[in-house]
Scaffold this active site. Structure first.
Site, short mmCIF file in Angstrom:
data_model
loop_
_atom_site.label_atom_id
_atom_site.label_comp_id
_atom_site.label_asym_id
_atom_site.label_seq_id
_atom_site.Cartn_x
_atom_site.Cartn_y
_atom_site.Cartn_z
N LYS A 13 -2.08 -6.89 6.14
CA LYS A 13 -3.13 -6.41 7.05
C LYS A 13 -4.52 -6.64 6.47
O LYS A 13 -5.43 -7.08 7.16
CB LYS A 13 -2.96 -4.91 7.34
N ARG A 88 -2.23 5.90 11.32
CA ARG A 88 -0.96 5.81 10.60
C ARG A 88 0.04 6.85 11.07
O ARG A 88 1.15 6.91 10.57
CB ARG A 88 -1.22 6.01 9.12
N ARG A 124 1.73 -7.86 -6.44
CA ARG A 124 0.30 -7.83 -6.06
C ARG A 124 -0.57 -7.34 -7.22
O ARG A 124 -0.26 -6.37 -7.88
CB ARG A 124 0.12 -6.90 -4.86
N ARG A 157 -2.44 -1.86 -8.55
CA ARG A 157 -2.82 -0.59 -7.93
C ARG A 157 -1.81 0.46 -8.35
O ARG A 157 -0.61 0.19 -8.42
CB ARG A 157 -2.80 -0.74 -6.40
N ARG A 168 5.88 5.05 -0.08
CA ARG A 168 5.02 4.53 0.99
C ARG A 168 5.86 3.95 2.13
O ARG A 168 5.52 4.08 3.30
CB ARG A 168 4.07 3.45 0.43
#
Ligand code: AMP
Length: 223
Positions: A13, A88, A124, A157, A168
């Protein structure tokens, strides 16, 4: 026009939102970025959000909704905006409906299977200086651990650690996925295949946007 980017964490996104911002000129509003910035600056809002974020939970609706409300009222959002990571859950979707300014809404769900999401999020890394996003399994870096663009240190992160990724994904399944039905009922929902490289996915999104612009008669030059 409000463009809502739905989709699980790691579906792209943020990356696709940046490309859309460049192409269509609507500002991208990422609640994750706004919250991370508040945490970084140590504001009282950031302090309230930090624990939830580091554990992969949702930050409370009142914080996020007021952040978005404040942001969409700014002048640069007059013609539209791209919402990345908001809403969300159903309460946030309802709050967004109430911010209605009469502009059209398009929902784009970037779809990806869980297995691929886990691979992507684990690989990532983010540049600690310019925030550029890298995928270690796809990018060949000039200097290991350093950003190609600014040589800043690449970091993972907090919430991309394996145990937090699981949390998550659970939050996504339990809360965010309900928005699919919500927007389907309103006739606003579109799904895009999130597999493949960045350009391929962006191409799919642009096709969808063109289709949408046809409906609203947006001039070819402004697409
Ligand atoms: P993201 O960068 O979109 O993956 O968001 C990172 C984290 O910020 C999420 O795991 C949540 O803790 C928090 N967050 C971002 N957007 C929202 C939202 N709309 N509602 C609640 N929490 C959010």
């Amino acid at each position: 026009m409000k463009i809502i980017l739905l989709g699980p964490p790691g579906s792209g996104k943020g990356t696709q939102g940046d490309l859309m911002q460049k192409k269509y000129g609507f500002p991208k509003i990422s609640t994750g970025d706004l919250l991370r910035d508040a945490v970084e600056r140590g504001t009282s809002l950031g302090k309230r959000a930090k624990t939830a974020m580091n554990q992969g939970f949702l930050v409370s609706d009142d914080i996020v909704i007021s952040l978005v409300r404040e942001r969409v009222e700014k002048a640069d959002c007059r013609d539209g905006c791209i919402l990345d990571g908001f809403p969300r859950n159903l309460a946030q979707a309802d709050a967004l409906d109430k911010m209605d300014d009469g502009s059209s809404v398009i929902v784009i769900d970037i779809h990806l299977e869980e297995e691929e999401i886990i691979d992507r999020l684990s690989a990532r890394r983010i540049c600690s200086r310019c925030q550029m996003i890298y995928n270690l399994s796809l990018s060949k870096l000039e200097h290991e651990g350093r950003c190609d663009a600014c040589e800043g240190r690449l970091i993972q992160r907090q919430d991309d650690r394996p145990e937090v990724i699981q949390e998550r994904l659970r939050v996504y399944r339990d809360e965010t996925e309900k928005l699919i039905g919500y927007y389907q009922e309103k006739g606003l929902y579109n799904r895009v295949d999130g597999r493949g490289d960045i350009e391929t996915v962006f191409h799919r999104i642009c096709d969808l946007m063109n289709h949408e612009f046809d409906k609203t008669n947006r001039p070819e030059a402004a697409r």
